[in-house]
Design an enzyme around this catalytic site. Structure first.
Site, short mmCIF file in Angstrom:
data_model
loop_
_atom_site.label_atom_id
_atom_site.label_comp_id
_atom_site.label_asym_id
_atom_site.label_seq_id
_atom_site.Cartn_x
_atom_site.Cartn_y
_atom_site.Cartn_z
N ARG A 40 33.28 46.60 35.81
CA ARG A 40 31.82 46.69 35.76
C ARG A 40 31.42 48.16 35.80
O ARG A 40 32.12 49.00 36.38
CB ARG A 40 31.20 45.97 36.95
CG ARG A 40 31.38 44.48 36.93
CD ARG A 40 30.80 43.84 38.21
NE ARG A 40 31.07 42.43 38.23
CZ ARG A 40 32.19 41.87 38.70
NH1 ARG A 40 33.13 42.63 39.24
NH2 ARG A 40 32.35 40.56 38.66
N LYS A 63 30.75 44.57 43.58
CA LYS A 63 30.09 43.27 43.53
C LYS A 63 30.77 42.22 44.41
O LYS A 63 30.12 41.49 45.13
CB LYS A 63 30.00 42.75 42.09
CG LYS A 63 29.29 41.41 42.00
CD LYS A 63 29.13 40.93 40.59
CE LYS A 63 28.40 39.58 40.57
NZ LYS A 63 28.23 39.09 39.22
N HIS A 128 26.94 46.11 30.49
CA HIS A 128 27.87 44.99 30.65
C HIS A 128 28.58 44.65 29.34
O HIS A 128 29.58 43.94 29.34
CB HIS A 128 27.12 43.78 31.22
CG HIS A 128 27.86 43.09 32.29
ND1 HIS A 128 28.36 43.73 33.42
CD2 HIS A 128 28.23 41.80 32.43
CE1 HIS A 128 28.98 42.86 34.19
NE2 HIS A 128 28.92 41.67 33.61
N ARG A 131 32.35 45.55 29.46
CA ARG A 131 33.19 44.55 30.12
C ARG A 131 33.39 43.34 29.21
O ARG A 131 34.49 42.81 29.07
CB ARG A 131 32.54 44.16 31.45
CG ARG A 131 33.28 43.12 32.27
CD ARG A 131 32.58 43.00 33.63
NE ARG A 131 32.93 41.80 34.36
CZ ARG A 131 33.96 41.69 35.19
NH1 ARG A 131 34.77 42.72 35.38
NH2 ARG A 131 34.18 40.57 35.84
N HIS A 154 36.29 34.69 37.45
CA HIS A 154 35.35 33.62 37.11
C HIS A 154 35.83 32.30 37.68
O HIS A 154 37.02 32.10 37.92
CB HIS A 154 35.19 33.51 35.59
CG HIS A 154 34.36 34.59 35.00
ND1 HIS A 154 34.30 34.82 33.64
CD2 HIS A 154 33.55 35.51 35.55
CE1 HIS A 154 33.48 35.83 33.39
NE2 HIS A 154 33.02 36.27 34.54
N TYR A 163 30.76 33.75 28.69
CA TYR A 163 30.55 35.15 29.08
C TYR A 163 30.94 36.13 27.98
O TYR A 163 30.23 37.09 27.72
CB TYR A 163 31.35 35.40 30.35
CG TYR A 163 31.24 36.79 30.93
CD1 TYR A 163 30.15 37.14 31.71
CD2 TYR A 163 32.23 37.74 30.72
CE1 TYR A 163 30.05 38.40 32.26
CE2 TYR A 163 32.14 39.00 31.27
CZ TYR A 163 31.05 39.33 32.03
OH TYR A 163 30.95 40.59 32.57
#
Length: 180
Positions: A40, A63, A128, A131, A154, A163
């Site tokens: 990230r 995160k 993002h 990523r 995930h 995603y």
């Protein structure tokens, strides 16, 4: 919050890298780290020279709070060596031009990504996207959604496919061929 997409076209990605390498090496390194590690932007911006001198980047993700160990690919290693030559270990990799040894802010990283999107006429691009681009190309190369899911932390393969935009690609392909 805007939903961003990966950069899917390898030619456009190559053009972006070539352009950034020629015009702004710091921004080039930021993009290279993102698309080669899947980190990230918040984790990329906290990296210092000392974090990339070995074979792996070892960080505690902001995160999740989880420790992550990422192999530095050969291509990324070559570019990083050029970028960190003669720099002290404490220096930030993505260093701001303002102040003494400060990383750029997330908002500056976003402005950089928006300028790249504008330069290359890309839509739905943000920090993002780096990523997601890593994930998209990793999946296309290895077709190993289970491993990618673990790399991204995930909860399910379905979440990971959505995603990285593969689910959207599949829907688009089917709708292109659809006739009533």
């Amino acid at each position: 919050m805007q939903f961003v997409q990966p950069i899917r076209d390898p030619e456009i990605l190559a053009d972006i890298k070539y352009h950034l390498k020629d015009t702004n090496y710091r921004n080039y390194i930021m993009v290279m780290i993102g698309i080669n590690t899947g980190l990230r932007i918040s984790d990329i911006l906290k990296l210092r020279v000392r974090d990339v001198v070995g074979t792996h980047i070892v960080i505690k993700e902001l995160k999740t709070g989880k420790t992550k160990r990422i192999l530095i690919t050969g291509d990324l290693k070559r570019e990083l060596q050029e970028h960190i030559r003669d720099k002290p270990g404490i220096e930030f990799l993505i260093k701001s031009r303002e102040g003494h040894n400060r990383a750029i802010t997330p908002s500056m990283a976003y402005k950089i990504m928006r300028s790249i999107a504008e330069e290359f006429a890309l839509k739905e691009i943000g920090c993002h996207s780096l990523r997601k681009t890593f994930g998209y190309f990793f999946y296309k190369q290895y077709n190993d959604i289970a491993l990618l899911m673990r790399l991204f932390n995930h909860s399910s393969e379905k979440v990971t496919l959505r995603y990285i935009g593969v689910e959207q690609d599949t829907m688009d392909v089917h709708l292109k061929r659809f006739k009533v």
